[in-house]
Design a protein around this motif. Structure first.
Motif, PDB file in Angstrom:
ATOM      1  N   GLY A  86       0.780  -1.231   0.000  1.00 22.04           N
ATOM      2  CA  GLY A  86       0.000   0.000   0.000  1.00 22.04           C
ATOM      3  C   GLY A  86       0.808   1.274   0.000  1.00 22.04           C
ATOM      4  O   GLY A  86       0.238   2.365  -0.109  1.00 22.04           O
ATOM      5  N   LEU A  87       2.128   1.180   0.084  1.00 29.70           N
ATOM      6  CA  LEU A  87       2.999   2.358   0.087  1.00 29.70           C
ATOM      7  C   LEU A  87       3.674   2.499  -1.274  1.00 29.70           C
ATOM      8  O   LEU A  87       4.112   1.518  -1.866  1.00 29.70           O
ATOM      9  N   LYS A  88       3.785   3.737  -1.753  1.00 28.44           N
ATOM     10  CA  LYS A  88       4.412   4.004  -3.044  1.00 28.44           C
ATOM     11  C   LYS A  88       5.913   4.222  -2.860  1.00 28.44           C
ATOM     12  O   LYS A  88       6.328   4.979  -1.977  1.00 28.44           O
ATOM     13  N   PHE A  89       6.703   3.584  -3.704  1.00 29.05           N
ATOM     14  CA  PHE A  89       8.156   3.733  -3.671  1.00 29.05           C
ATOM     15  C   PHE A  89       8.680   4.122  -5.050  1.00 29.05           C
ATOM     16  O   PHE A  89       8.211   3.608  -6.070  1.00 29.05           O
ATOM     17  N   HIS A  90       9.660   5.007  -5.052  1.00 26.31           N
ATOM     18  CA  HIS A  90      10.373   5.377  -6.267  1.00 26.31           C
ATOM     19  C   HIS A  90      11.516   4.377  -6.432  1.00 26.31           C
ATOM     20  O   HIS A  90      12.452   4.356  -5.629  1.00 26.31           O
ATOM     21  N   VAL A  91      11.441   3.554  -7.461  1.00 23.81           N
ATOM     22  CA  VAL A  91      12.448   2.513  -7.703  1.00 23.81           C
ATOM     23  C   VAL A  91      13.347   2.965  -8.847  1.00 23.81           C
ATOM     24  O   VAL A  91      12.884   3.172  -9.969  1.00 23.81           O
ATOM     25  N   ASP A  92      14.638   3.083  -8.569  1.00 19.92           N
ATOM     26  CA  ASP A  92      15.578   3.576  -9.584  1.00 19.92           C
ATOM     27  C   ASP A  92      16.369   2.406 -10.169  1.00 19.92           C
ATOM     28  O   ASP A  92      17.480   2.106  -9.736  1.00 19.92           O
ATOM     29  N   TRP A  93      15.787   1.728 -11.161  1.00 21.59           N
ATOM     30  CA  TRP A  93      16.503   0.610 -11.767  1.00 21.59           C
ATOM     31  C   TRP A  93      17.541   1.071 -12.780  1.00 21.59           C
ATOM     32  O   TRP A  93      18.375   0.278 -13.215  1.00 21.59           O
ATOM     33  N   LEU A  94      17.525   2.343 -13.154  1.00 20.11           N
ATOM     34  CA  LEU A  94      18.533   2.848 -14.083  1.00 20.11           C
ATOM     35  C   LEU A  94      19.873   3.076 -13.393  1.00 20.11           C
ATOM     36  O   LEU A  94      20.925   2.732 -13.931  1.00 20.11           O
ATOM     37  N   ARG A  95      19.842   3.638 -12.181  1.00 16.45           N
ATOM     38  CA  ARG A  95      21.091   3.984 -11.489  1.00 16.45           C
ATOM     39  C   ARG A  95      21.250   3.278 -10.152  1.00 16.45           C
ATOM     40  O   ARG A  95      22.330   3.315  -9.572  1.00 16.45           O
ATOM     41  N   GLY A  96      20.215   2.640  -9.653  1.00 15.01           N
ATOM     42  CA  GLY A  96      20.282   2.012  -8.337  1.00 15.01           C
ATOM     43  C   GLY A  96      21.059   0.713  -8.335  1.00 15.01           C
ATOM     44  O   GLY A  96      21.397   0.155  -9.377  1.00 15.01           O
ATOM     45  N   GLN A  97      21.339   0.221  -7.110  1.00 14.63           N
ATOM     46  CA  GLN A  97      22.037  -1.047  -6.949  1.00 14.63           C
ATOM     47  C   GLN A  97      21.154  -2.203  -7.373  1.00 14.63           C
ATOM     48  O   GLN A  97      19.928  -2.123  -7.329  1.00 14.63           O
ATOM     49  N   LYS A  98      21.800  -3.324  -7.735  1.00 15.16           N
ATOM     50  CA  LYS A  98      21.075  -4.541  -8.122  1.00 15.16           C
ATOM     51  C   LYS A  98      20.021  -4.205  -9.175  1.00 15.16           C
ATOM     52  O   LYS A  98      20.319  -3.597 -10.178  1.00 15.16           O
ATOM     53  N   THR A  99      18.762  -4.577  -8.904  1.00 11.34           N
ATOM     54  CA  THR A  99      17.699  -4.253  -9.859  1.00 11.34           C
ATOM     55  C   THR A  99      16.970  -2.979  -9.468  1.00 11.34           C
ATOM     56  O   THR A  99      15.949  -2.640 -10.062  1.00 11.34           O
ATOM     57  N   GLY A 100      17.467  -2.263  -8.456  1.00  5.57           N
ATOM     58  CA  GLY A 100      16.895  -0.974  -8.099  1.00  5.57           C
ATOM     59  C   GLY A 100      16.172  -0.930  -6.773  1.00  5.57           C
ATOM     60  O   GLY A 100      15.880   0.147  -6.247  1.00  5.57           O
ATOM     61  N   PHE A 101      15.872  -2.100  -6.182  1.00  7.05           N
ATOM     62  CA  PHE A 101      15.066  -2.129  -4.958  1.00  7.05           C
ATOM     63  C   PHE A 101      15.309  -3.473  -4.290  1.00  7.05           C
ATOM     64  O   PHE A 101      15.407  -4.495  -4.967  1.00  7.05           O
ATOM     65  N   PHE A 102      15.421  -3.481  -2.972  1.00  6.08           N
ATOM     66  CA  PHE A 102      15.675  -4.725  -2.258  1.00  6.08           C
ATOM     67  C   PHE A 102      14.344  -5.313  -1.796  1.00  6.08           C
ATOM     68  O   PHE A 102      13.880  -5.069  -0.691  1.00  6.08           O
ATOM     69  N   VAL A 103      13.733  -6.123  -2.672  1.00  9.23           N
ATOM     70  CA  VAL A 103      12.394  -6.629  -2.377  1.00  9.23           C
ATOM     71  C   VAL A 103      12.396  -7.603  -1.195  1.00  9.23           C
ATOM     72  O   VAL A 103      11.352  -7.838  -0.595  1.00  9.23           O
ATOM     73  N   ASP A 104      13.564  -8.150  -0.842  1.00 12.31           N
ATOM     74  CA  ASP A 104      13.608  -9.066   0.300  1.00 12.31           C
ATOM     75  C   ASP A 104      13.446  -8.344   1.636  1.00 12.31           C
ATOM     76  O   ASP A 104      13.307  -8.984   2.674  1.00 12.31           O
ATOM     77  N   GLN A 105      13.451  -7.022   1.608  1.00 10.36           N
ATOM     78  CA  GLN A 105      13.274  -6.239   2.838  1.00 10.36           C
ATOM     79  C   GLN A 105      11.817  -5.799   3.033  1.00 10.36           C
ATOM     80  O   GLN A 105      11.534  -4.902   3.832  1.00 10.36           O
ATOM     81  N   ARG A 106      10.889  -6.449   2.341  1.00 11.69           N
ATOM     82  CA  ARG A 106       9.475  -6.079   2.416  1.00 11.69           C
ATOM     83  C   ARG A 106       8.964  -6.092   3.862  1.00 11.69           C
ATOM     84  O   ARG A 106       8.304  -5.161   4.316  1.00 11.69           O
ATOM     85  N   ALA A 107       9.278  -7.159   4.586  1.00  7.48           N
ATOM     86  CA  ALA A 107       8.771  -7.276   5.963  1.00  7.48           C
ATOM     87  C   ALA A 107       9.364  -6.205   6.867  1.00  7.48           C
ATOM     88  O   ALA A 107       8.675  -5.668   7.738  1.00  7.48           O
ATOM     89  N   ASN A 108      10.649  -5.891   6.671  1.00  9.20           N
ATOM     90  CA  ASN A 108      11.279  -4.845   7.492  1.00  9.20           C
ATOM     91  C   ASN A 108      10.684  -3.475   7.216  1.00  9.20           C
ATOM     92  O   ASN A 108      10.488  -2.675   8.132  1.00  9.20           O
ATOM     93  N   ARG A 109      10.385  -3.197   5.946  1.00  9.83           N
ATOM     94  CA  ARG A 109       9.760  -1.906   5.641  1.00  9.83           C
ATOM     95  C   ARG A 109       8.358  -1.821   6.227  1.00  9.83           C
ATOM     96  O   ARG A 109       7.934  -0.767   6.706  1.00  9.83           O
ATOM     97  N   ALA A 110       7.616  -2.936   6.209  1.00  6.67           N
ATOM     98  CA  ALA A 110       6.284  -2.946   6.816  1.00  6.67           C
ATOM     99  C   ALA A 110       6.376  -2.733   8.317  1.00  6.67           C
ATOM    100  O   ALA A 110       5.566  -2.012   8.910  1.00  6.67           O
ATOM    101  N   LEU A 111       7.379  -3.332   8.956  1.00  4.33           N
ATOM    102  CA  LEU A 111       7.590  -3.170  10.384  1.00  4.33           C
ATOM    103  C   LEU A 111       7.913  -1.718  10.717  1.00  4.33           C
ATOM    104  O   LEU A 111       7.368  -1.144  11.676  1.00  4.33           O
ATOM    105  N   LEU A 112       8.766  -1.099   9.908  1.00  5.27           N
ATOM    106  CA  LEU A 112       9.130   0.302  10.121  1.00  5.27           C
ATOM    107  C   LEU A 112       7.906   1.197   9.976  1.00  5.27           C
ATOM    108  O   LEU A 112       7.671   2.093  10.776  1.00  5.27           O
TER     109      LEU A 112
END
Length: 215
Positions: free
Chosen positions: A189-215
């Protein structure tokens, strides 16, 4: 199917009987002449019996297994595997109106060794970690557009930093299908700006979904 063959040493086929996805270089007795890095090859036992098909590359991991059945590794193969990966994520509840950022392919875990695919809304970001997957990138892109009821419209290839550095593969990043429209993805439900052009890996660490929800 008429792939060149790689023959294993006696006793080295046991790991394939347990469906291990790799062949190490030390297990190989003979490589048929003409095989080049990134080629799809047939793996045979010391007595010449068929064992598997996979991608060949130079290095410790010499073959990454794609299938233990004798079959053509073509667009229909990738469509089948990608569809299976999509249905698995859907069954786990990762694909919802309030969540369109998720990892679609995680290498060996989805029976596509050397490949990572992350989805951000309607864009798939593809990373190849093997020459074989690099050469298959256009088939993979076509297959991505054919799955998920048309969910994916854009495919961005980002493998400049993930392919073996010694391989001469011309792995420039860029769009294979479609082009840039938006880089806003929704996670829980939260909007994120994902920078796949210049960001690390593919642009976003999707494995941190639970940690972001906790935060």
């Amino acid at each position: 199917m008429n792939y060149k063959k790689i023959q294993l040493k006696r006793g080295k086929e046991d790991s394939l009987g347990r469906f291990h996805p790799w062949i190490f270089s030390g297990a190989i007795a003979r490589i048929e002449p003409g095989i080049e890095e990134g080629d799809t090859v047939e793996v045979c036992s010391s007595t010449g019996d068929f064992l598997a098909v996979g991608h060949y590359q130079i290095g410790s991991i010499a073959v990454r297994i794609l299938d233990f059945d004798k079959r053509e590794i073509d667009e229909s193969f990738y469509t089948e595997r990608l569809s299976q990966a999509y249905l698995l994520r859907k069954s786990l509840g990762l694909i919802r109106p309030d969540n369109n950022a998720f990892r679609l392919v995680h290498g060996e875990g989805d029976f596509l060794p050397g490949l990572v695919v992350d989805i951000y809304d309607r864009t798939a970001v593809v990373q190849a970690h093997s020459p074989g997957m690099h050469y298959a990138r256009n088939m993979i892109a076509d297959a991505l557009l054919n799955i998920a009821d048309g969910l994916i419209e854009h495919v961005y290839y980002k493998s400049e930093t993930t392919l073996p550095y010694m391989a001469q593969l011309d792995s420039r990043d860029g769009y294979i299908k479609g082009g840039f429209q938006t880089n806003i993805a929704i996670e829980n439900g939260l909007k994120f700006h994902v920078d796949w052009l210049r960001g690390q890996k593919t642009g976003f660490f999707v494995d941190q979904r639970a940690n972001r929800a906790l935060l």
